[in-house]
Design a protein around this motif. Structure first.
Motif, mmCIF file in Angstrom:
data_model
loop_
_atom_site.group_PDB
_atom_site.id
_atom_site.type_symbol
_atom_site.label_atom_id
_atom_site.label_comp_id
_atom_site.label_asym_id
_atom_site.label_seq_id
_atom_site.Cartn_x
_atom_site.Cartn_y
_atom_site.Cartn_z
ATOM 1 N N SER A 289 0.742 -8.131 -48.516
ATOM 2 C CA SER A 289 -0.308 -7.567 -49.368
ATOM 3 C C SER A 289 -1.312 -8.587 -49.884
ATOM 4 O O SER A 289 -1.112 -9.805 -49.838
ATOM 5 N N GLY A 290 -2.412 -8.041 -50.387
ATOM 6 C CA GLY A 290 -3.556 -8.831 -50.806
ATOM 7 C C GLY A 290 -3.273 -9.851 -51.898
ATOM 8 O O GLY A 290 -3.936 -10.889 -51.972
ATOM 9 N N MET A 291 -2.285 -9.572 -52.727
ATOM 10 C CA MET A 291 -1.975 -10.529 -53.777
ATOM 11 C C MET A 291 -1.485 -11.859 -53.190
ATOM 12 O O MET A 291 -1.649 -12.914 -53.800
ATOM 13 N N MET A 330 -10.073 -15.849 -48.253
ATOM 14 C CA MET A 330 -9.432 -16.066 -46.950
ATOM 15 C C MET A 330 -10.092 -15.175 -45.901
ATOM 16 O O MET A 330 -10.435 -15.614 -44.796
ATOM 17 N N SER A 331 -10.295 -13.912 -46.279
ATOM 18 C CA SER A 331 -10.906 -12.942 -45.382
ATOM 19 C C SER A 331 -12.326 -13.377 -44.989
ATOM 20 O O SER A 331 -12.718 -13.302 -43.818
ATOM 21 N N ALA A 332 -13.080 -13.867 -45.962
ATOM 22 C CA ALA A 332 -14.451 -14.325 -45.682
ATOM 23 C C ALA A 332 -14.430 -15.486 -44.688
ATOM 24 O O ALA A 332 -15.256 -15.542 -43.765
ATOM 25 N N GLY A 410 -6.700 1.249 -50.156
ATOM 26 C CA GLY A 410 -6.471 -0.062 -50.763
ATOM 27 C C GLY A 410 -7.488 -1.078 -50.262
ATOM 28 O O GLY A 410 -7.981 -0.991 -49.139
ATOM 29 N N GLY A 411 -7.787 -2.038 -51.135
ATOM 30 C CA GLY A 411 -8.841 -3.013 -50.862
ATOM 31 C C GLY A 411 -8.580 -3.868 -49.627
ATOM 32 O O GLY A 411 -9.515 -4.254 -48.918
ATOM 33 N N LEU A 412 -7.339 -4.179 -49.343
ATOM 34 C CA LEU A 412 -7.019 -5.002 -48.177
ATOM 35 C C LEU A 412 -7.372 -4.239 -46.898
ATOM 36 O O LEU A 412 -8.050 -4.758 -46.011
HETATM 37 P P1 ADP Z 1 -5.177 -2.221 -56.396
HETATM 38 O O1 ADP Z 1 -4.305 -2.457 -55.216
HETATM 39 O O2 ADP Z 1 -5.030 -3.292 -57.435
HETATM 40 O O3 ADP Z 1 -5.084 -0.837 -56.943
HETATM 41 P P2 ADP Z 1 -7.425 -2.201 -54.592
HETATM 42 O O4 ADP Z 1 -6.859 -1.136 -53.762
HETATM 43 O O5 ADP Z 1 -8.874 -2.137 -54.906
HETATM 44 O O6 ADP Z 1 -6.705 -2.390 -55.967
HETATM 45 O O7 ADP Z 1 -7.138 -3.574 -53.829
HETATM 46 C C1 ADP Z 1 -7.565 -4.776 -54.358
HETATM 47 C C2 ADP Z 1 -6.994 -5.862 -53.487
HETATM 48 O O8 ADP Z 1 -7.568 -5.800 -52.191
HETATM 49 C C3 ADP Z 1 -7.323 -7.248 -54.012
HETATM 50 O O9 ADP Z 1 -6.273 -7.714 -54.830
HETATM 51 C C4 ADP Z 1 -7.429 -8.077 -52.744
HETATM 52 O O10 ADP Z 1 -6.191 -8.654 -52.450
HETATM 53 C C5 ADP Z 1 -7.760 -7.091 -51.656
HETATM 54 N N1 ADP Z 1 -9.159 -7.252 -51.272
HETATM 55 C C6 ADP Z 1 -10.240 -6.849 -51.959
HETATM 56 N N2 ADP Z 1 -11.370 -7.198 -51.308
HETATM 57 C C7 ADP Z 1 -10.995 -7.850 -50.193
HETATM 58 C C8 ADP Z 1 -11.679 -8.469 -49.114
HETATM 59 N N3 ADP Z 1 -12.997 -8.502 -49.044
HETATM 60 N N4 ADP Z 1 -10.942 -9.027 -48.146
HETATM 61 C C9 ADP Z 1 -9.613 -9.000 -48.199
HETATM 62 N N5 ADP Z 1 -8.901 -8.451 -49.185
HETATM 63 C C10 ADP Z 1 -9.574 -7.870 -50.172
#
Ligand code: ADP
Ligand code: MG
Length: 463
Positions: A289-291, A330-332, A410-412
Protein backbone atom coordinates in the motif's frame (compact mmCIF):
# COMPACT_ATOMS: atom_id res chain seq x y z
CA UNK A 1 34.54 0.99 -9.77
CA UNK A 2 34.19 -1.26 -6.73
CA UNK A 3 31.58 0.98 -5.19
CA UNK A 4 29.32 0.84 -8.19
CA UNK A 5 29.63 -2.94 -8.33
CA UNK A 6 28.74 -3.20 -4.66
CA UNK A 7 25.70 -0.95 -5.07
CA UNK A 8 24.55 -3.05 -8.03
CA UNK A 9 25.02 -6.21 -6.00
CA UNK A 10 22.70 -4.80 -3.31
CA UNK A 11 20.12 -3.88 -5.94
CA UNK A 12 20.31 -7.29 -7.66
CA UNK A 13 19.97 -9.16 -4.40
CA UNK A 14 16.94 -7.07 -3.45
CA UNK A 15 15.43 -7.70 -6.88
CA UNK A 16 15.93 -11.42 -6.53
CA UNK A 17 14.31 -11.52 -3.07
CA UNK A 18 11.34 -9.51 -4.37
CA UNK A 19 10.79 -11.93 -7.21
CA UNK A 20 7.17 -12.78 -8.02
CA UNK A 21 7.30 -15.44 -10.72
CA UNK A 22 3.88 -16.70 -11.71
CA UNK A 23 4.30 -19.93 -9.72
CA UNK A 24 4.85 -17.95 -6.52
CA UNK A 25 1.84 -15.74 -7.24
CA UNK A 26 -0.29 -18.85 -7.63
CA UNK A 27 0.91 -20.03 -4.21
CA UNK A 28 -0.01 -16.62 -2.75
CA UNK A 29 -3.45 -16.74 -4.39
CA UNK A 30 -4.01 -20.28 -3.10
CA UNK A 31 -2.93 -19.24 0.41
CA UNK A 32 -5.39 -16.33 0.25
CA UNK A 33 -8.20 -18.76 -0.63
CA UNK A 34 -7.19 -21.11 2.20
CA UNK A 35 -7.08 -18.28 4.74
CA UNK A 36 -10.48 -17.03 3.57
CA UNK A 37 -11.96 -20.46 4.30
CA UNK A 38 -10.27 -20.53 7.72
CA UNK A 39 -11.44 -17.01 8.65
CA UNK A 40 -15.01 -17.89 7.67
CA UNK A 41 -14.91 -21.14 9.64
CA UNK A 42 -14.29 -19.66 13.06
CA UNK A 43 -13.64 -16.37 14.85
CA UNK A 44 -9.87 -16.00 15.11
CA UNK A 45 -9.37 -18.94 12.72
CA UNK A 46 -7.09 -16.94 10.48
CA UNK A 47 -5.03 -13.77 10.16
CA UNK A 48 -7.87 -12.75 7.86
CA UNK A 49 -10.65 -11.54 10.16
CA UNK A 50 -13.32 -12.05 7.46
CA UNK A 51 -15.70 -9.76 9.37
CA UNK A 52 -19.43 -10.22 8.85
CA UNK A 53 -20.82 -6.86 7.72
CA UNK A 54 -24.54 -7.59 8.16
CA UNK A 55 -24.98 -6.18 4.65
CA UNK A 56 -27.13 -8.85 2.98
CA UNK A 57 -28.90 -6.46 0.70
CA UNK A 58 -26.89 -4.55 -1.89
CA UNK A 59 -28.32 -1.68 -3.98
CA UNK A 60 -30.49 -2.70 -6.91
CA UNK A 61 -31.05 0.63 -8.63
CA UNK A 62 -34.61 0.94 -7.34
CA UNK A 63 -33.64 3.02 -4.28
CA UNK A 64 -35.71 6.18 -3.92
CA UNK A 65 -35.74 9.20 -1.68
CA UNK A 66 -33.46 11.57 0.19
CA UNK A 67 -30.53 10.05 2.07
CA UNK A 68 -27.45 11.25 3.89
CA UNK A 69 -24.00 9.74 4.29
CA UNK A 70 -21.10 10.51 6.58
CA UNK A 71 -17.65 9.27 5.57
CA UNK A 72 -15.10 9.23 8.39
CA UNK A 73 -11.81 7.46 7.84
CA UNK A 74 -8.99 9.93 8.17
CA UNK A 75 -8.25 13.50 9.04
CA UNK A 76 -11.13 14.72 6.92
CA UNK A 77 -14.72 13.64 6.89
CA UNK A 78 -17.35 14.16 4.25
CA UNK A 79 -21.05 14.74 4.63
CA UNK A 80 -23.13 13.79 1.62
CA UNK A 81 -26.76 14.29 0.56
CA UNK A 82 -28.26 12.35 -2.33
CA UNK A 83 -31.66 12.37 -3.90
CA UNK A 84 -32.35 8.98 -5.46
CA UNK A 85 -34.94 8.83 -8.21
CA UNK A 86 -35.36 5.08 -8.62
CA UNK A 87 -34.63 2.85 -11.62
CA UNK A 88 -35.16 5.46 -14.31
CA UNK A 89 -33.87 8.64 -12.74
CA UNK A 90 -31.04 7.24 -10.61
CA UNK A 91 -29.00 9.87 -8.73
CA UNK A 92 -31.05 13.01 -9.27
CA UNK A 93 -28.91 15.20 -7.09
CA UNK A 94 -25.77 14.79 -5.04
CA UNK A 95 -24.21 17.37 -2.74
CA UNK A 96 -21.34 17.11 -0.31
CA UNK A 97 -19.10 19.04 1.98
CA UNK A 98 -15.66 18.16 3.30
CA UNK A 99 -14.66 19.09 6.84
CA UNK A 100 -11.26 18.66 8.44
CA UNK A 101 -10.91 17.46 12.01
CA UNK A 102 -8.84 19.70 14.30
CA UNK A 103 -5.89 17.61 15.59
CA UNK A 104 -6.80 18.12 19.26
CA UNK A 105 -10.12 16.34 18.65
CA UNK A 106 -8.29 13.24 17.36
CA UNK A 107 -6.84 12.60 20.80
CA UNK A 108 -9.48 14.22 23.02
CA UNK A 109 -12.77 12.81 24.29
CA UNK A 110 -15.32 10.77 22.39
CA UNK A 111 -18.10 13.30 23.08
CA UNK A 112 -16.00 16.19 21.78
CA UNK A 113 -15.22 14.39 18.50
CA UNK A 114 -18.78 13.24 17.86
CA UNK A 115 -20.27 16.60 18.87
CA UNK A 116 -18.02 18.26 16.30
CA UNK A 117 -19.14 15.83 13.60
CA UNK A 118 -22.83 16.11 14.55
CA UNK A 119 -22.64 19.90 14.48
CA UNK A 120 -21.11 19.85 10.98
CA UNK A 121 -23.83 17.45 9.89
CA UNK A 122 -26.58 19.65 11.38
CA UNK A 123 -25.20 22.68 9.55
CA UNK A 124 -25.16 20.72 6.30
CA UNK A 125 -28.74 19.55 6.85
CA UNK A 126 -29.76 23.18 7.31
CA UNK A 127 -28.71 23.88 3.70
CA UNK A 128 -31.32 21.53 2.20
CA UNK A 129 -32.68 23.22 -0.90
CA UNK A 130 -36.05 23.03 -2.61
CA UNK A 131 -37.17 19.49 -3.29
CA UNK A 132 -34.46 18.19 -0.99
CA UNK A 133 -36.48 17.70 2.18
CA UNK A 134 -37.64 14.39 3.65
CA UNK A 135 -41.31 13.46 3.16
CA UNK A 136 -43.56 15.03 5.83
CA UNK A 137 -43.40 13.13 9.10
CA UNK A 138 -40.35 11.09 8.06
CA UNK A 139 -37.04 11.02 9.83
CA UNK A 140 -33.84 11.68 7.89
CA UNK A 141 -31.69 8.57 7.41
CA UNK A 142 -27.93 8.25 7.22
CA UNK A 143 -25.33 5.73 6.03
CA UNK A 144 -22.20 5.96 8.20
CA UNK A 145 -18.90 4.98 6.56
CA UNK A 146 -16.48 4.48 9.43
CA UNK A 147 -13.13 3.10 8.25
CA UNK A 148 -11.58 1.85 11.46
CA UNK A 149 -11.68 -1.74 12.75
CA UNK A 150 -15.18 -2.41 14.08
CA UNK A 151 -16.81 -5.54 15.45
CA UNK A 152 -20.20 -5.25 13.78
CA UNK A 153 -23.22 -6.29 15.86
CA UNK A 154 -25.96 -5.48 13.32
CA UNK A 155 -26.31 -3.50 10.12
CA UNK A 156 -26.48 -0.32 12.19
CA UNK A 157 -24.29 -0.99 15.22
CA UNK A 158 -20.73 -2.01 15.95
CA UNK A 159 -18.10 -1.57 18.61
CA UNK A 160 -14.77 0.08 17.94
CA UNK A 161 -11.91 -2.44 18.27
CA UNK A 162 -9.17 0.19 18.12
CA UNK A 163 -8.40 3.56 16.57
CA UNK A 164 -5.76 3.79 13.79
CA UNK A 165 -4.40 6.52 11.49
CA UNK A 166 -3.44 8.93 14.25
CA UNK A 167 -6.68 8.82 16.25
CA UNK A 168 -6.42 7.91 19.92
CA UNK A 169 -9.52 8.44 22.03
CA UNK A 170 -9.65 5.95 24.88
CA UNK A 171 -13.31 6.30 25.79
CA UNK A 172 -14.58 5.35 22.31
CA UNK A 173 -12.83 1.96 22.28
CA UNK A 174 -15.33 -0.80 23.04
CA UNK A 175 -18.28 1.56 22.48
CA UNK A 176 -20.92 1.33 19.75
CA UNK A 177 -19.86 4.07 17.33
CA UNK A 178 -23.44 4.46 16.06
CA UNK A 179 -24.55 5.03 19.66
CA UNK A 180 -21.83 7.65 20.06
CA UNK A 181 -22.93 9.46 16.89
CA UNK A 182 -26.65 9.16 17.72
CA UNK A 183 -26.17 10.63 21.21
CA UNK A 184 -24.19 13.52 19.74
CA UNK A 185 -26.91 14.19 17.15
CA UNK A 186 -29.45 14.30 19.98
CA UNK A 187 -27.26 16.73 21.91
CA UNK A 188 -27.12 19.13 18.95
CA UNK A 189 -30.83 18.70 18.23
CA UNK A 190 -30.51 16.85 14.94
CA UNK A 191 -33.24 14.28 14.31
CA UNK A 192 -31.55 11.68 12.13
CA UNK A 193 -31.38 7.86 12.23
CA UNK A 194 -28.27 5.87 11.34
CA UNK A 195 -29.60 3.14 9.03
CA UNK A 196 -26.29 1.51 8.10
CA UNK A 197 -22.76 1.35 9.47
CA UNK A 198 -20.09 0.22 6.96
CA UNK A 199 -16.42 0.67 6.16
CA UNK A 200 -14.97 2.08 2.93
CA UNK A 201 -14.57 -1.27 1.14
CA UNK A 202 -18.22 -2.12 1.73
CA UNK A 203 -19.30 1.38 0.71
CA UNK A 204 -17.28 0.98 -2.49
CA UNK A 205 -18.84 -2.43 -3.15
CA UNK A 206 -22.34 -0.98 -2.67
CA UNK A 207 -21.59 2.07 -4.84
CA UNK A 208 -20.17 -0.19 -7.56
CA UNK A 209 -23.14 -2.56 -7.45
CA UNK A 210 -25.59 0.31 -7.91
CA UNK A 211 -24.15 1.05 -11.34
CA UNK A 212 -23.27 -2.50 -12.33
CA UNK A 213 -25.07 -5.57 -10.98
CA UNK A 214 -22.06 -7.78 -11.79
CA UNK A 215 -19.89 -6.15 -9.11
CA UNK A 216 -18.93 -8.93 -6.69
CA UNK A 217 -15.96 -7.49 -4.82
CA UNK A 218 -14.28 -4.20 -3.94
CA UNK A 219 -10.63 -3.49 -3.27
CA UNK A 220 -9.11 -0.35 -1.77
CA UNK A 221 -5.53 0.55 -2.71
CA UNK A 222 -4.79 3.81 -0.92
CA UNK A 223 -2.84 4.65 2.20
CA UNK A 224 -3.74 1.11 3.29
CA UNK A 225 -5.36 -1.79 1.49
CA UNK A 226 -8.45 -3.90 2.09
CA UNK A 227 -11.06 -5.95 0.24
CA UNK A 228 -14.72 -6.91 0.63
CA UNK A 229 -16.81 -9.34 -1.38
CA UNK A 230 -20.20 -11.02 -1.58
CA UNK A 231 -20.25 -14.49 -0.01
CA UNK A 232 -22.98 -17.12 0.08
CA UNK A 233 -24.37 -17.04 3.64
CA UNK A 234 -24.27 -20.84 3.72
CA UNK A 235 -20.52 -20.76 3.12
CA UNK A 236 -19.94 -18.91 6.42
CA UNK A 237 -19.75 -21.61 9.14
CA UNK A 238 -19.11 -19.04 11.89
CA UNK A 239 -22.40 -17.27 11.12
CA UNK A 240 -25.01 -18.58 13.53
CA UNK A 241 -27.71 -16.00 12.83
CA UNK A 242 -30.75 -16.43 10.60
CA UNK A 243 -29.95 -17.01 6.95
CA UNK A 244 -30.63 -13.76 5.10
CA UNK A 245 -33.45 -13.77 2.53
CA UNK A 246 -31.04 -13.02 -0.26
CA UNK A 247 -28.81 -15.90 0.83
CA UNK A 248 -25.86 -13.54 0.60
CA UNK A 249 -23.62 -11.71 3.03
CA UNK A 250 -20.92 -9.12 2.40
CA UNK A 251 -17.62 -9.97 4.09
CA UNK A 252 -15.04 -7.37 5.08
CA UNK A 253 -11.84 -9.36 4.66
CA UNK A 254 -9.41 -6.95 6.36
CA UNK A 255 -6.94 -8.45 3.88
CA UNK A 256 -4.18 -6.02 4.80
CA UNK A 257 -3.45 -8.40 7.67
CA UNK A 258 -2.93 -11.38 5.35
CA UNK A 259 0.45 -13.09 5.63
CA UNK A 260 1.92 -16.24 4.15
CA UNK A 261 5.29 -17.94 3.96
CA UNK A 262 4.96 -17.56 0.18
CA UNK A 263 5.14 -13.75 0.32
CA UNK A 264 8.50 -12.59 -1.02
CA UNK A 265 9.77 -10.58 1.97
CA UNK A 266 13.21 -9.03 2.33
CA UNK A 267 15.33 -7.83 5.23
CA UNK A 268 14.08 -4.32 4.41
CA UNK A 269 10.46 -5.40 4.93
CA UNK A 270 11.46 -7.07 8.18
CA UNK A 271 13.14 -3.90 9.44
CA UNK A 272 10.23 -1.71 8.33
CA UNK A 273 7.85 -3.97 10.23
CA UNK A 274 10.06 -4.03 13.36
CA UNK A 275 10.14 -0.22 13.39
CA UNK A 276 6.41 0.18 12.72
CA UNK A 277 3.61 1.11 15.13
CA UNK A 278 2.08 -2.36 14.65
CA UNK A 279 4.91 -4.92 14.34
CA UNK A 280 3.83 -8.32 13.05
CA UNK A 281 0.51 -6.95 11.80
CA UNK A 282 -0.69 -5.86 8.34
CA UNK A 283 2.18 -7.61 6.54
CA UNK A 284 0.36 -7.79 3.17
CA UNK A 285 -0.47 -4.09 3.49
CA UNK A 286 3.17 -3.26 4.25
CA UNK A 287 4.32 -4.73 0.92
CA UNK A 288 1.52 -3.24 -1.17
CA UNK A 289 0.00 0.00 0.00
CA UNK A 290 0.74 3.66 -0.50
CA UNK A 291 1.81 4.28 3.06
CA UNK A 292 4.82 1.96 2.64
CA UNK A 293 6.09 1.70 -0.97
CA UNK A 294 8.19 4.88 -0.86
CA UNK A 295 9.55 3.90 2.55
CA UNK A 296 10.78 0.54 1.20
CA UNK A 297 12.60 2.37 -1.61
CA UNK A 298 14.20 4.67 0.97
CA UNK A 299 15.42 1.76 3.06
CA UNK A 300 17.15 0.11 0.10
CA UNK A 301 18.76 3.44 -0.81
CA UNK A 302 20.07 3.77 2.76
CA UNK A 303 21.74 0.36 2.42
CA UNK A 304 23.27 1.35 -0.92
CA UNK A 305 24.50 4.60 0.60
CA UNK A 306 25.92 3.02 3.74
CA UNK A 307 27.41 -0.14 2.29
CA UNK A 308 28.43 1.02 -1.18
CA UNK A 309 28.77 4.81 -0.88
CA UNK A 310 26.17 5.12 -3.62
CA UNK A 311 25.74 8.85 -2.97
CA UNK A 312 29.42 9.48 -2.16
CA UNK A 313 31.48 9.30 0.99
CA UNK A 314 28.83 10.62 3.35
CA UNK A 315 25.35 9.16 3.72
CA UNK A 316 22.90 12.00 2.93
CA UNK A 317 21.36 12.88 6.30
CA UNK A 318 17.82 13.43 4.96
CA UNK A 319 17.85 9.91 3.57
CA UNK A 320 17.93 8.59 7.12
CA UNK A 321 14.53 10.10 8.01
CA UNK A 322 11.80 7.43 7.98
CA UNK A 323 8.89 8.04 5.58
CA UNK A 324 10.56 11.12 4.06
CA UNK A 325 10.19 9.58 0.59
CA UNK A 326 6.47 9.39 0.00
CA UNK A 327 4.82 7.09 -2.52
CA UNK A 328 3.56 9.97 -4.72
CA UNK A 329 7.19 11.13 -5.06
CA UNK A 330 8.34 7.59 -5.84
CA UNK A 331 5.57 7.41 -8.43
CA UNK A 332 6.67 10.71 -10.00
CA UNK A 333 10.23 9.41 -10.34
CA UNK A 334 9.05 6.08 -11.71
CA UNK A 335 7.00 7.82 -14.41
CA UNK A 336 9.76 10.22 -15.46
CA UNK A 337 10.03 10.01 -19.25
CA UNK A 338 12.54 12.83 -19.81
CA UNK A 339 15.80 11.77 -21.43
CA UNK A 340 17.91 13.10 -18.57
CA UNK A 341 15.45 11.91 -15.88
CA UNK A 342 15.12 15.41 -14.56
CA UNK A 343 12.14 14.62 -12.32
CA UNK A 344 14.26 12.01 -10.56
CA UNK A 345 17.06 14.56 -10.25
CA UNK A 346 14.83 17.23 -8.77
CA UNK A 347 13.10 14.87 -6.34
CA UNK A 348 16.49 13.68 -5.05
CA UNK A 349 17.58 17.27 -4.70
CA UNK A 350 14.40 18.69 -3.17
CA UNK A 351 13.46 15.86 -0.82
CA UNK A 352 16.74 14.17 0.04
CA UNK A 353 19.02 17.17 -0.57
CA UNK A 354 21.24 15.11 -2.86
CA UNK A 355 22.47 17.45 -5.63
CA UNK A 356 24.19 16.52 -8.90
CA UNK A 357 23.17 12.92 -9.46
CA UNK A 358 24.42 11.30 -12.64
CA UNK A 359 22.06 9.87 -15.24
CA UNK A 360 23.42 6.43 -14.46
CA UNK A 361 22.41 6.81 -10.80
CA UNK A 362 18.99 8.14 -11.69
CA UNK A 363 18.38 5.10 -13.89
CA UNK A 364 19.18 2.85 -10.95
CA UNK A 365 16.64 4.68 -8.79
CA UNK A 366 13.93 4.32 -11.43
CA UNK A 367 14.72 0.62 -11.60
CA UNK A 368 14.44 0.34 -7.81
CA UNK A 369 11.02 2.03 -7.87
CA UNK A 370 10.00 -0.48 -10.53
CA UNK A 371 11.03 -3.46 -8.40
CA UNK A 372 9.07 -2.25 -5.35
CA UNK A 373 5.98 -1.21 -7.33
CA UNK A 374 5.80 -4.35 -9.41
CA UNK A 375 6.07 -6.63 -6.38
CA UNK A 376 3.19 -4.72 -4.74
CA UNK A 377 1.09 -4.70 -7.89
CA UNK A 378 1.66 -8.39 -8.63
CA UNK A 379 0.82 -9.37 -5.04
CA UNK A 380 -2.38 -7.30 -5.21
CA UNK A 381 -3.32 -9.20 -8.37
CA UNK A 382 -2.63 -12.49 -6.59
CA UNK A 383 -4.94 -11.38 -3.76
CA UNK A 384 -7.74 -10.65 -6.23
CA UNK A 385 -7.14 -13.99 -7.95
CA UNK A 386 -7.46 -15.67 -4.54
CA UNK A 387 -10.86 -14.03 -3.97
CA UNK A 388 -12.05 -15.04 -7.46
CA UNK A 389 -10.88 -18.58 -6.77
CA UNK A 390 -12.84 -18.68 -3.49
CA UNK A 391 -15.93 -17.70 -5.48
CA UNK A 392 -15.28 -20.25 -8.21
CA UNK A 393 -14.95 -17.45 -10.73
CA UNK A 394 -11.36 -18.22 -11.73
CA UNK A 395 -12.45 -20.77 -14.33
CA UNK A 396 -14.95 -20.88 -17.17
CA UNK A 397 -17.75 -23.28 -16.26
CA UNK A 398 -19.35 -25.34 -19.05
CA UNK A 399 -18.42 -22.67 -21.55
CA UNK A 400 -20.68 -20.27 -19.66
CA UNK A 401 -19.29 -16.75 -19.46
CA UNK A 402 -20.15 -15.29 -16.08
CA UNK A 403 -19.12 -11.62 -15.89
CA UNK A 404 -17.34 -10.61 -12.66
CA UNK A 405 -16.66 -6.97 -11.86
CA UNK A 406 -14.31 -5.78 -9.14
CA UNK A 407 -14.70 -2.18 -7.97
CA UNK A 408 -11.34 -0.57 -7.19
CA UNK A 409 -10.69 2.71 -5.40
CA UNK A 410 -7.94 4.54 -3.56
CA UNK A 411 -5.21 7.04 -4.38
CA UNK A 412 -2.58 4.41 -5.19
CA UNK A 413 -4.77 2.71 -7.79
CA UNK A 414 -6.00 6.01 -9.13
CA UNK A 415 -2.69 7.86 -9.50
CA UNK A 416 0.13 5.29 -9.75
CA UNK A 417 -0.38 4.31 -13.40
CA UNK A 418 2.48 1.82 -13.68
CA UNK A 419 1.25 0.08 -10.52
CA UNK A 420 -2.29 -0.15 -11.90
CA UNK A 421 -1.22 -1.37 -15.34
CA UNK A 422 1.07 -4.00 -13.82
CA UNK A 423 -1.67 -5.19 -11.48
CA UNK A 424 -4.17 -5.53 -14.32
CA UNK A 425 -1.78 -7.37 -16.63
CA UNK A 426 -0.70 -9.72 -13.83
CA UNK A 427 -4.32 -10.59 -13.12
CA UNK A 428 -4.70 -11.53 -16.80
CA UNK A 429 -1.53 -13.58 -16.59
CA UNK A 430 -2.92 -15.44 -13.55
CA UNK A 431 -6.37 -16.08 -14.95
CA UNK A 432 -5.53 -16.81 -18.55
CA UNK A 433 -6.95 -15.33 -21.73
CA UNK A 434 -10.38 -16.94 -21.68
CA UNK A 435 -11.34 -16.23 -18.06
CA UNK A 436 -9.86 -12.71 -18.24
CA UNK A 437 -12.40 -11.77 -20.88
CA UNK A 438 -15.14 -11.97 -18.25
CA UNK A 439 -13.28 -10.22 -15.41
CA UNK A 440 -13.55 -6.44 -15.26
CA UNK A 441 -11.65 -4.03 -13.01
CA UNK A 442 -13.70 -0.87 -12.61
CA UNK A 443 -12.56 2.35 -11.00
CA UNK A 444 -15.27 3.30 -8.52
CA UNK A 445 -14.38 6.92 -7.95
CA UNK A 446 -15.34 7.84 -4.37
CA UNK A 447 -18.01 5.16 -4.47
CA UNK A 448 -17.87 4.68 -0.72
CA UNK A 449 -19.80 7.84 0.17
CA UNK A 450 -22.67 7.27 -2.21
CA UNK A 451 -22.47 3.56 -1.35
CA UNK A 452 -23.24 4.32 2.29
CA UNK A 453 -26.23 6.49 1.31
CA UNK A 454 -27.49 3.66 -0.92
CA UNK A 455 -27.16 1.18 1.95
CA UNK A 456 -29.12 3.58 4.17
CA UNK A 457 -31.80 3.49 1.46
CA UNK A 458 -31.88 -0.30 1.23
CA UNK A 459 -32.04 -0.52 5.04
CA UNK A 460 -34.55 2.29 5.48
CA UNK A 461 -37.20 1.99 8.18
CA UNK A 462 -39.81 3.07 5.64
CA UNK A 463 -39.46 0.15 3.22
P1 ADP B 1 -7.03 6.93 2.06
O1 ADP B 1 -6.49 5.61 1.64
O2 ADP B 1 -6.21 7.56 3.14
O3 ADP B 1 -8.49 6.92 2.34
P2 ADP B 1 -6.76 7.78 -0.69
O4 ADP B 1 -7.58 6.68 -1.20
O5 ADP B 1 -6.97 9.13 -1.27
O6 ADP B 1 -6.85 7.98 0.86
O7 ADP B 1 -5.24 7.36 -0.92
C1 ADP B 1 -4.21 8.20 -0.56
C2 ADP B 1 -2.93 7.44 -0.76
O8 ADP B 1 -2.73 7.19 -2.14
C3 ADP B 1 -1.71 8.24 -0.31
O9 ADP B 1 -1.39 7.90 1.02
C4 ADP B 1 -0.63 7.77 -1.27
O10 ADP B 1 0.06 6.69 -0.71
C5 ADP B 1 -1.36 7.28 -2.49
N1 ADP B 1 -1.19 8.24 -3.57
C6 ADP B 1 -1.80 9.43 -3.70
N2 ADP B 1 -1.37 10.06 -4.81
C7 ADP B 1 -0.46 9.25 -5.40
C8 ADP B 1 0.34 9.33 -6.56
N3 ADP B 1 0.32 10.38 -7.36
N4 ADP B 1 1.14 8.29 -6.83
C9 ADP B 1 1.17 7.23 -6.04
N5 ADP B 1 0.45 7.09 -4.92
C10 ADP B 1 -0.37 8.08 -4.60
MG1 MG C 1 -10.25 6.32 1.56
Amino acid sequence: SGRWARAMAILREFEEKCGTPIGKLRQVADAMTVEMHAGLASEGGSKLKMLISYVDNLPTGDEKGLFYALDLGGTNFRVIRVLLGGREDRVVKQEFEEVSIPPHLMTGSSDALFDYIAEALAKFVATEGEGLHPSPGQQRELGFTFSFPVRQTSIASGTLIKWTKGFSIEDTVGQDVVGELTKAMERVGLDMRVAALVNDTIGTLAGGRYYDQDVIAAVILGTGTNAAYVERAQAIPKWHGLLPKTGEMVINMEWGNFRSSHLPLTKYDQALDDDSLNPGEQIFEKTISGMYLGEIVRRVLVEMAEEAAFFGDVVPSKLKIPFILRTPDMSAMHHDTSSDLRVVGSKLKDILEIPNTSLKMRKVIVELCGIVASRGARLSAAGIAGVLKKLGRDTVKDGEKQRSVIALDGGLFEHYTKFRVCMESTLKELLGEEVSESIVIEHSNDGSGIGAALLAASHSQYL
